[in-house]
Design an enzyme around this catalytic site. Sequence first.
Site, mmCIF file in Angstrom:
data_model
loop_
_atom_site.group_PDB
_atom_site.id
_atom_site.type_symbol
_atom_site.label_atom_id
_atom_site.label_comp_id
_atom_site.label_asym_id
_atom_site.label_seq_id
_atom_site.Cartn_x
_atom_site.Cartn_y
_atom_site.Cartn_z
ATOM 1 N N HIS A 52 11.963 95.309 51.603
ATOM 2 C CA HIS A 52 13.193 95.562 52.143
ATOM 3 C C HIS A 52 14.162 94.604 51.370
ATOM 4 C CE1 HIS A 52 11.032 97.048 56.063
ATOM 5 N NE2 HIS A 52 12.191 97.589 56.045
ATOM 6 N N ASP A 98 13.555 90.808 53.019
ATOM 7 C CA ASP A 98 12.782 90.665 52.144
ATOM 8 C C ASP A 98 12.606 90.270 51.363
ATOM 9 O OD1 ASP A 98 11.672 93.162 54.558
ATOM 10 O OD2 ASP A 98 10.431 93.591 52.892
#
Lengths: 438, 438, 438, 438
Positions: free
Chosen positions: A102, A105
């Site tokens: 993501h 992340d």
Amino acid sequence: MATSYFADIEPIKFEGIDSTNPLAYRYYDKNRVVMGKTMAEHLRMAVCYWHTFCWDGFDVFGAGTFNRPWHGGPIDQARADHKLDEAFEFFTRLGLPYFCFHDVDVMAHAETIDEHVRNFAVIVDKIEAKMAATGVKLLWGTANMFSHPRYMGGASTNPDPDVFRFAATQVRHCIEATHRLGGANYVLWGGREGYDCLLNTDLKQEKAQFGRFLQMVVEHKHKIGFKGDILIEPKPHEPTKHQYDFDVETIYGFLLANGLEKEVKMNIEANHATLSGHSFEHEIASAINLGIFGSIDMNRGDPQNGWDTDQFPNDIREITTAMYYILKNGGFQNGGNNFDAKVRRQSIDAADLFHGHIGGIDILARSLLNAAAMIEGGELDAVVTERYAGWQSADAQAMLSGASNLEAISDAAVAAKIDPKPRSGKQEYVENIVSRYI
Amino acid sequence: MATSYFADIEPIKFEGIDSTNPLAYRYYDKNRVVMGKTMAEHLRMAVCYWHTFCWDGFDVFGAGTFNRPWHGGPIDQARADHKLDEAFEFFTRLGLPYFCFHDVDVMAHAETIDEHVRNFAVIVDKIEAKMAATGVKLLWGTANMFSHPRYMGGASTNPDPDVFRFAATQVRHCIEATHRLGGANYVLWGGREGYDCLLNTDLKQEKAQFGRFLQMVVEHKHKIGFKGDILIEPKPHEPTKHQYDFDVETIYGFLLANGLEKEVKMNIEANHATLSGHSFEHEIASAINLGIFGSIDMNRGDPQNGWDTDQFPNDIREITTAMYYILKNGGFQNGGNNFDAKVRRQSIDAADLFHGHIGGIDILARSLLNAAAMIEGGELDAVVTERYAGWQSADAQAMLSGASNLEAISDAAVAAKIDPKPRSGKQEYVENIVSRYI
Amino acid sequence: MATSYFADIEPIKFEGIDSTNPLAYRYYDKNRVVMGKTMAEHLRMAVCYWHTFCWDGFDVFGAGTFNRPWHGGPIDQARADHKLDEAFEFFTRLGLPYFCFHDVDVMAHAETIDEHVRNFAVIVDKIEAKMAATGVKLLWGTANMFSHPRYMGGASTNPDPDVFRFAATQVRHCIEATHRLGGANYVLWGGREGYDCLLNTDLKQEKAQFGRFLQMVVEHKHKIGFKGDILIEPKPHEPTKHQYDFDVETIYGFLLANGLEKEVKMNIEANHATLSGHSFEHEIASAINLGIFGSIDMNRGDPQNGWDTDQFPNDIREITTAMYYILKNGGFQNGGNNFDAKVRRQSIDAADLFHGHIGGIDILARSLLNAAAMIEGGELDAVVTERYAGWQSADAQAMLSGASNLEAISDAAVAAKIDPKPRSGKQEYVENIVSRYI
Amino acid sequence: MATSYFADIEPIKFEGIDSTNPLAYRYYDKNRVVMGKTMAEHLRMAVCYWHTFCWDGFDVFGAGTFNRPWHGGPIDQARADHKLDEAFEFFTRLGLPYFCFHDVDVMAHAETIDEHVRNFAVIVDKIEAKMAATGVKLLWGTANMFSHPRYMGGASTNPDPDVFRFAATQVRHCIEATHRLGGANYVLWGGREGYDCLLNTDLKQEKAQFGRFLQMVVEHKHKIGFKGDILIEPKPHEPTKHQYDFDVETIYGFLLANGLEKEVKMNIEANHATLSGHSFEHEIASAINLGIFGSIDMNRGDPQNGWDTDQFPNDIREITTAMYYILKNGGFQNGGNNFDAKVRRQSIDAADLFHGHIGGIDILARSLLNAAAMIEGGELDAVVTERYAGWQSADAQAMLSGASNLEAISDAAVAAKIDPKPRSGKQEYVENIVSRYI
Ligand SMILES: [Co+2]
Ligand SMILES: [Co+2]
Ligand SMILES: [Co+2]
Ligand SMILES: [Co+2]
Ligand SMILES: [Co+2]
Ligand SMILES: [Co+2]
Ligand SMILES: [Co+2]
Ligand SMILES: [Co+2]
């Protein structure tokens, strides 16, 4: 990074089924050829960034337990860089070809929309360099549109159009980054695209927002020339009470209603399948049947617990059956097996991250061998072919083609005094066939 | 029929909420006008033939307990007639306007396909006479294509095309009978249209069969001039492991794929909704949103037991919410509330059949009053309208209309440095509003 | 009986893992010695009479499909005899050492209590002769106190004391017959010992009835000199909403409250375990830990369906783990593995009964081999021993012995400024150990 | 604290059922007398500290959303004091007589065991002063032994005896503080007293630890002269895979095995009841029947979601039935109704905390009125008494007293040719009785 957190772990090697080394592969021999492709090419396995590098072991009842060196403070650029270094250390020691992420992340934490764009751009450059240096590839990217409080009421389905705009911004930049990094797919997971309470929700409005959003994602993909697949990941609920992407068939209806059934495929997670009241293989077979199978989030749930436990897979029968359907369908195209799985909160050692992945990887490799043998054996196909053989007659085909009608069929049936006799479905026989290949 | 089995029970009357007579209505005053229609017109309630007159109280663990006078032997014409007499005795004593039936519920048992057609024709004549004599009407008819062993592997989805033909015969005659009897709808419930074992199943073939079958039903409806709705009743599983009509959204996708989304509507059963992992009101609101809401099978399940218990409804909050969505959508058109509910196996007295229905009828009547008051109060609508108000702006509408795209939206968002702030979803407030109306 | 229904099936033989003969054993080599006992002695497998010979394939939604020669009419003595002949044909062809039965499974149907006693006595003589002729033994007997309408509200827990008396009569005669036939155990399964509706139930009264009933069974066992175990089979619900024998720990409390914890053990069914929210191995390990492990009803449920499907087991991981706990505890004493499993309703051929059992038998045999290897490998034991090693110190033991108290422990802890550090639970490592042995 | 966060909310008043003021009580009139006690005395309602003041709205998928003034940084003494001030502002504005807390909810964060003792002591003094100033009382205290990483493998059941010691230290100080503050009960909730993985767990050892720990708690209670009840709160799982305090009957067996059945009672949470496969009223009725009913954690779960949602109760039927059993048992002694409930993550306004509690409080008050009327009406009691009337005969009583045996009962039954006839269980009738009182 002076010494890697993973420095004590040697790169994981294939040692064969007689090995008792817990840090070796017993089945995954990446260059072994099965039905014309190597194991690596068949399985296209990926490590996920979030569970493995971002999660610190917290749950709703307690604080983080992992204390990795990059945990414990705000994710500034230095921490994001440290995490990135260690992530690629892990990928290369494990020896898998792919990873997934993501946007949030990987990047340094951003307070504002423009900072988001900037911080993400910074880390994408660094990811690109790491990928080039290691040869590790991107199976898919995705935008996290559920963790920030702004998304508490959904992203594209939010009652506030500014949240829709923020989501559009994240996806636009994330799909462009995925394209630039050579990602094979781009994924949308519903996150909070659903409702907590039907009473305060305008279902029709929210689904219209979601539909148009998805259309724009597809339009943008074509505009930038991204050739990978756009994937949606079904999940029935959690964190929301009801998620619009409930399961494969629900999404299929949604795609048809928005003219997207040729544009969007499924990223099927095992644990989400079982939470939705389906078997994992059901969701896979359904997606294949509907022509929208894409990729797998490989993990397992706990059949006695009702939430998404995201454990590493270890059920050889379930994964063998899953691989059987995928392999019979020609195997993965752009998709692959992303380990959307996390070690347990008590598994706090660096080695535990390897144990989790190695267990999952070997179950997949063994399942691939089993599935290939099942296909070559052909017993299951033979049962199915024989069972439906009656439909091959011209008269039966006519009933399906639109050439006939209820009245004609019923008149003929009564005239012929048909009296169809039950034939055994042979369920235990076919289940034993599977047992034989495991 | 000398004396009715129900002879001791006087016709059930409305006595008002202060009544403590267990054999009276406290809320259901059929002629009371609510929002412009009588309660009877709003609720369109029906008794189902199968649970009330055919089931003898058996379950998988034990034999029948009811011992009604027409139970206990083969259903020859005399027994079928006896059952019919008592059914209309019950309908009229209860005072509901409608009933529902499967073909095999009402007819004498048939061994062959031609006998089926004949025996069914015989009883349809008698039903017609009973209806004329009593004024009781038919909410819907349906064909039982799951009890006979020939259907053990499905009806239209059977591997044997002769079973498809038999099913076509039953449906053709049953829809024609429903038409002749002035039925308001015709229902298809999946029964065994699903699979017990994925390994021996050709999903694609079975769904193609099911799709074509349904198209032929719709074609036949138009051919004979039947004006009622064709309804499908979702259920996720039981008796099969997986039923193709899993839930409303699954069926919607199937209808779209077969060009039937304007032709077929939903008959939503409360217990099937909860078995599929949804709330009852979710399934209703979803069907309304998709334009395929038709009718209701009114009952309840047991939240601690995982099978279809088909109990009479008694949850005033659940049914109030269900009626709220239906009433906001303009109420029933052809559909109504069929009590697909059975008294418990220990409820062996004739009076128990009345207690079960009276409880359900009064919950519905009270829910209707609550729902009407909630609509008139308007608090829920106000919350929803205010919550999505931001989407009324021209710029927001443009995002939905197709006039915009991801790049433009994201560029504008970054330029404007948007920073959307969470607003309360007010869930507890709206839940309290509902509590106030109950 | 002229020719057996099973005449076409040759006795099932062990052919080894390379066999592709679906009517042969690949793992079950009954005389193979594993950890000092033969496979047959370890596994003590039994065929159940009810699912295999009595059930005709009916379910709540449809009629029987099997049409065995002894099906289709009232069970008079001739039919009971025919069934008995075929049952022993099946046992001997399958080659298992044991069977299990309910009284009403084997006997001719009785209308009255004295006829029950007589008819049961007649068949017990015949069973005895069959056992002598074939060498097949009885793992356990049990009385069916749930199928007859008199038991609709429970047997020993019935509101009517005459039903309690009828149940006492059945159990008395059935335990005596079990004793005479050399049965290794006597089982009580709750059936309808529970409630459908809490509102009309006197919980305290019903449990008092159940407790005294069980005490009398134990007293009678001792009186007649029966040396086998009295077993209770837990099940959480179905057919009742709530069954008093919910799970192992619930029964343990009940046994303690009635002074029976040394007298009664558990017959644990896999499918009942999972219906109660536990894993199969949890129930086994719990019973072992509490000292009340007895026997196994071996089958599996469907994790997506919420009722007792009683399928044949096929999950090699689950059964390996189950056997691991049993074997570590010294294996079965009086208990064994009864296949309380039924072929699916579509599995209508005689061969299907063999496929079902062969699949289950081979899973058990393979699991036995796996479990023995796991014990010999010792890795799991090593992890557990090391994990709790801290409790071996004298000071830690004192905390458990009653020699210490909260105040002393806390004062010492604060004085010592203890700061215990988390250690990895190594869950993925131990799960991989199991995977290695499968 | 300059101005309270809750300054805009006037103290909540009783306004009667015609009020449409969302910030008023419609049923809860604290001084209204029902069956001889005021509503306040009957219901003994409490606000919980954790969900209402500590939780910041985070979940596993996203960050906190509430942003209360005391959120957002480490809990130093100033923040703990601020939170305490606001908590008592809330208690008094809401007008409930009680609150509940965990030690770590109220105190400043401590790094070491001695700091824990000190910081807790500091806040206990301040709590005492607040209670004196406001009149708000303590329903119960408890120690949080699950959030800190040291407890990841359990508290009293931890493999490390030092963790047992740490837990003993927390409980000793917390029970002493509860005693000093006049708490009516002391609660232990299992938290992580269970296992994540059976394979690495020594069940017998962990339960021995748990048993001795509980005995020491009881011994300490007596030593310090605490007169309140020691309560255990059942929960089947979450966060662990399996929690040792699974449900009421599991704990009852554990208490018996440890000689604690007269010393420890149950704190029953509605949401935990349903997660364990029971109805809320089942758990209450079971605890009452076993003589171990203590207190209630009042909330509700989501029947479609499989985790502990801890929502405010709003099911009038469920809570009425719960109150009926409690009231029939004489009402609460030391126990009460603690709202272990949290507003949804989107309910971010101060007012939402009031809406949640007001809804729950009014449901309870209304249920109390309903339950009292049901008891006074007496219809349910009459059904139960009549249903079991047969057990009043001397002969039936003898069967329960131990005066009889299986042989005598069965001989007499056969001699008498008993033929018990089923009688209706009247389930629908009794369910309608409940509907009438709602
Ligand atoms: Co996933
Ligand atoms: Co997941
Ligand atoms: Co229905
Ligand atoms: Co149903
Ligand atoms: Co069993
Ligand atoms: Co079972
Ligand atoms: Co609680
Ligand atoms: Co809870």
